[in-house]
Design a protein around this motif. Structure first.
Motif, PDB file in Angstrom:
ATOM      1  N   ALA A 254       0.851  -1.188   0.000  1.00  0.00           N
ATOM      2  CA  ALA A 254       0.000   0.000   0.000  1.00  0.00           C
ATOM      3  C   ALA A 254       0.886   1.239   0.000  1.00  0.00           C
ATOM      4  N   PRO A 255       0.362   2.369  -0.465  1.00  0.00           N
ATOM      5  CA  PRO A 255       1.170   3.588  -0.481  1.00  0.00           C
ATOM      6  C   PRO A 255       1.338   4.192   0.901  1.00  0.00           C
ATOM      7  N   TYR A 256       2.511   4.801   1.121  1.00  0.00           N
ATOM      8  CA  TYR A 256       2.714   5.672   2.271  1.00  0.00           C
ATOM      9  C   TYR A 256       2.109   7.036   1.948  1.00  0.00           C
ATOM     10  N   GLY A 257       1.657   7.732   2.991  1.00  0.00           N
ATOM     11  CA  GLY A 257       1.114   9.065   2.778  1.00  0.00           C
ATOM     12  C   GLY A 257       1.611  10.071   3.794  1.00  0.00           C
ATOM     13  N   ILE A 258       1.935  11.269   3.303  1.00  0.00           N
ATOM     14  CA  ILE A 258       2.181  12.414   4.178  1.00  0.00           C
ATOM     15  C   ILE A 258       0.831  12.854   4.720  1.00  0.00           C
ATOM     16  N   VAL A 259       0.750  13.096   6.013  1.00  0.00           N
ATOM     17  CA  VAL A 259      -0.530  13.375   6.670  1.00  0.00           C
ATOM     18  C   VAL A 259      -0.692  14.875   6.904  1.00  0.00           C
ATOM     19  N   LEU A 260      -1.852  15.379   6.507  1.00  0.00           N
ATOM     20  CA  LEU A 260      -2.215  16.773   6.744  1.00  0.00           C
ATOM     21  C   LEU A 260      -3.621  16.841   7.311  1.00  0.00           C
ATOM     22  N   LYS A 261      -3.925  17.942   7.955  1.00  0.00           N
ATOM     23  CA  LYS A 261      -5.247  18.116   8.536  1.00  0.00           C
ATOM     24  C   LYS A 261      -6.305  18.020   7.444  1.00  0.00           C
ATOM     25  N   LYS A 262      -7.445  17.458   7.778  1.00  0.00           N
ATOM     26  CA  LYS A 262      -8.530  17.274   6.827  1.00  0.00           C
ATOM     27  C   LYS A 262      -8.931  18.600   6.186  1.00  0.00           C
ATOM     28  N   ASP A 263      -9.151  18.545   4.866  1.00  0.00           N
ATOM     29  CA  ASP A 263      -9.608  19.706   4.098  1.00  0.00           C
ATOM     30  C   ASP A 263      -8.642  20.881   4.209  1.00  0.00           C
ATOM     31  N   SER A 264      -7.351  20.593   4.023  1.00  0.00           N
ATOM     32  CA  SER A 264      -6.329  21.641   4.086  1.00  0.00           C
ATOM     33  C   SER A 264      -6.219  22.446   2.792  1.00  0.00           C
ATOM     34  N   GLY A 265      -6.981  22.083   1.780  1.00  0.00           N
ATOM     35  CA  GLY A 265      -7.057  22.892   0.571  1.00  0.00           C
ATOM     36  C   GLY A 265      -5.735  23.042  -0.158  1.00  0.00           C
ATOM     37  N   ASP A 266      -5.368  24.298  -0.422  1.00  0.00           N
ATOM     38  CA  ASP A 266      -4.162  24.574  -1.201  1.00  0.00           C
ATOM     39  C   ASP A 266      -2.894  24.075  -0.517  1.00  0.00           C
ATOM     40  N   TYR A 267      -2.908  24.011   0.802  1.00  0.00           N
ATOM     41  CA  TYR A 267      -1.730  23.512   1.522  1.00  0.00           C
ATOM     42  C   TYR A 267      -1.445  22.063   1.145  1.00  0.00           C
ATOM     43  N   SER A 268      -2.474  21.219   1.161  1.00  0.00           N
ATOM     44  CA  SER A 268      -2.299  19.824   0.753  1.00  0.00           C
ATOM     45  C   SER A 268      -1.848  19.732  -0.694  1.00  0.00           C
ATOM     46  N   LYS A 269      -2.429  20.574  -1.543  1.00  0.00           N
ATOM     47  CA  LYS A 269      -2.049  20.574  -2.960  1.00  0.00           C
ATOM     48  C   LYS A 269      -0.593  20.996  -3.137  1.00  0.00           C
ATOM     49  N   GLY A 297       9.185  -0.167  -4.452  1.00  0.00           N
ATOM     50  CA  GLY A 297       8.398   0.806  -3.695  1.00  0.00           C
ATOM     51  C   GLY A 297       8.373   2.205  -4.272  1.00  0.00           C
ATOM     52  N   ALA A 298       9.284   2.505  -5.187  1.00  0.00           N
ATOM     53  CA  ALA A 298       9.340   3.846  -5.770  1.00  0.00           C
ATOM     54  C   ALA A 298       8.085   4.124  -6.586  1.00  0.00           C
ATOM     55  N   VAL A 299       7.614   5.364  -6.541  1.00  0.00           N
ATOM     56  CA  VAL A 299       6.448   5.759  -7.323  1.00  0.00           C
ATOM     57  C   VAL A 299       6.852   6.825  -8.338  1.00  0.00           C
ATOM     58  N   THR A 300       6.078   6.950  -9.384  1.00  0.00           N
ATOM     59  CA  THR A 300       6.304   7.981 -10.405  1.00  0.00           C
ATOM     60  C   THR A 300       5.296   9.110 -10.316  1.00  0.00           C
ATOM     61  N   THR A 301       4.223   8.870  -9.569  1.00  0.00           N
ATOM     62  CA  THR A 301       3.170   9.891  -9.420  1.00  0.00           C
ATOM     63  C   THR A 301       2.757  10.002  -7.963  1.00  0.00           C
ATOM     64  N   SER A 302       2.723  11.231  -7.462  1.00  0.00           N
ATOM     65  CA  SER A 302       2.204  11.503  -6.124  1.00  0.00           C
ATOM     66  C   SER A 302       0.759  11.944  -6.256  1.00  0.00           C
ATOM     67  N   GLU A 303      -0.086  11.441  -5.349  1.00  0.00           N
ATOM     68  CA  GLU A 303      -1.506  11.766  -5.420  1.00  0.00           C
ATOM     69  C   GLU A 303      -1.995  12.290  -4.078  1.00  0.00           C
ATOM     70  N   LEU A 304      -2.960  13.214  -4.145  1.00  0.00           N
ATOM     71  CA  LEU A 304      -3.620  13.721  -2.945  1.00  0.00           C
ATOM     72  C   LEU A 304      -4.859  12.878  -2.683  1.00  0.00           C
ATOM     73  N   ASN A 305      -4.949  12.347  -1.479  1.00  0.00           N
ATOM     74  CA  ASN A 305      -6.079  11.515  -1.076  1.00  0.00           C
ATOM     75  C   ASN A 305      -6.778  12.126   0.134  1.00  0.00           C
ATOM     76  N   PRO A 306      -8.062  12.367   0.133  1.00  0.00           N
ATOM     77  CA  PRO A 306      -8.905  12.193  -1.045  1.00  0.00           C
ATOM     78  C   PRO A 306      -8.655  13.292  -2.068  1.00  0.00           C
ATOM     79  N   ALA A 307      -8.914  12.994  -3.328  1.00  0.00           N
ATOM     80  CA  ALA A 307      -8.692  13.969  -4.399  1.00  0.00           C
ATOM     81  C   ALA A 307      -9.642  15.139  -4.212  1.00  0.00           C
ATOM     82  N   SER A 308      -9.170  16.321  -4.580  1.00  0.00           N
ATOM     83  CA  SER A 308     -10.025  17.504  -4.456  1.00  0.00           C
ATOM     84  C   SER A 308      -9.921  18.347  -5.709  1.00  0.00           C
TER      85      SER A 308
END
Length: 308
Positions: A254-269, A297-308
């Motif tokens: 499964a992917p690792y994720g950097i964690v940010l506060k829910k609905d951080s908007g432009d900051y998460s982006k 384990g290397a990825v070529t694309t970083s994604e924001l979850n959930p997508a906004s």
């Protein structure tokens, strides 16, 4: 995935520390071993990256006002995050996090915490970002945003030669070690439920606050096996001088994720786009190469979850 024998002294410090709030990351959620990685443009064995003014402008003033991002991290999980022989944060997540900060024109201040206290710390505003080998799961996405940056599975580690003959199908009645708050706790609970349902002995699970203490419990023969993320198990095998073996292949990748506060908007982006920029310019690969993590384990694309 195996780790390079690049910094053996660092790893041995992390792997042999006893439980405590000092260097093992085993303190309670209120412990505050903190340190800053290289400031933007500062000295590092990974070349500094240039600030991206567009991305920097997306970070809210509430974060930028003091010139730094407070990062929650359990520094007991080599090679991803741990304390080196000088008590400074080190590892894959530290190097990548530092580069993200440089992209955003901010210093990253890595604050040591118990793993299971980090997401509550994000929700409470104690941390402005968390980077500590968090797998992206539906349960976590209910409460936080997560930016993907790597993939890891779960591996089973045993003593050299596997004297107990352990495998993933015969853990009933065995003594297993695991770090609190990790996805492997849920994994063992599911396996234990199956044991009990089949009328077999329950799995004797020992949960410890720091991953380094789980490794130590196995080498000290207090448990018979352990489950942890695949890069962490590979690194433990390397740095314990052949005391451990891996059984089978990693599973449940499964992917690792950097964690940010829910609905951080432009900051998460901004964080997601910073990770993607580091992938595109080759910095990400240099960091993976340093820690021996450039495999599957290397990825070529970083994604924001959930997508906004």
């Amino acid at each position: 995935m195996k780790a390079l024998a690049l910094l053996p002294a660092f790893a041995l410090v992390g792997l042999t520390m006893a439980c405590g709030a000092g260097g093992s990351g085993a303190g309670d959620a209120g412990s505050s071993n903190s340190s800053s990685a290289a400031a933007p443009g500062g000295a590092s064995d990974i070349p500094a990256v240039a600030k991206d003014a567009k991305l920097a402008a997306m970070v809210p003033a509430s974060v930028t006002s003091d010139g730094k991002i407070l990062v929650g991290q359990d520094q007991s999980y080599p090679p991803n995050e741990f304390l080196d022989e000088n008590g400074k944060p080190a590892g894959f997540d530290v190097d990548l996090g530092t580069a993200i900060g440089q992209k955003l024109g901010l210093q990253m201040e890595f604050q040591n915490s118990a793993f299971d206290g980090i997401i509550p710390g994000i929700q409470a505003g104690k941390y402005e970002l968390a980077m500590s080998s968090f797998s992206i799961t539906p349960e976590r996405l209910q409460t936080v945003d997560m930016v993907s940056y790597y993939k890891a599975g779960t591996s089973l580690a045993v003593l050299k030669g596997n004297p107990e003959g352990l495998n993933l199908d015969n853990l009933c009645g065995k003594k297993m070690g695991v770090q609190k708050g990790t996805t492997q706790v849920d994994d063992l609970q599911t396996r234990n439920d199956a044991c009990v349902k089949a009328g077999k002995p329950a799995i004797d699970v020992t949960q410890l606050q720091a991953q380094t203490d789980v490794n130590l419990a196995l080498t000290a023969k207090r448990v018979q096996g352990e489950l942890a993320d695949s890069p962490v198990i590979d690194y433990a095998v390397k740095q314990t001088g052949g005391q451990l073996d891996v059984v089978g292949a990693p599973y449940d990748t499964a992917p690792y994720g950097i964690v940010l506060k829910k609905d951080s908007g432009d900051y998460s982006k901004a964080v997601q786009q910073a990770v993607q920029a580091l992938i595109d310019d080759g910095t990400y690969k240099k960091i993976l190469d340093k820690w021996g993590l450039s495999g599957a384990g290397a990825v070529t694309t970083s994604e924001l979850n959930p997508a906004s």
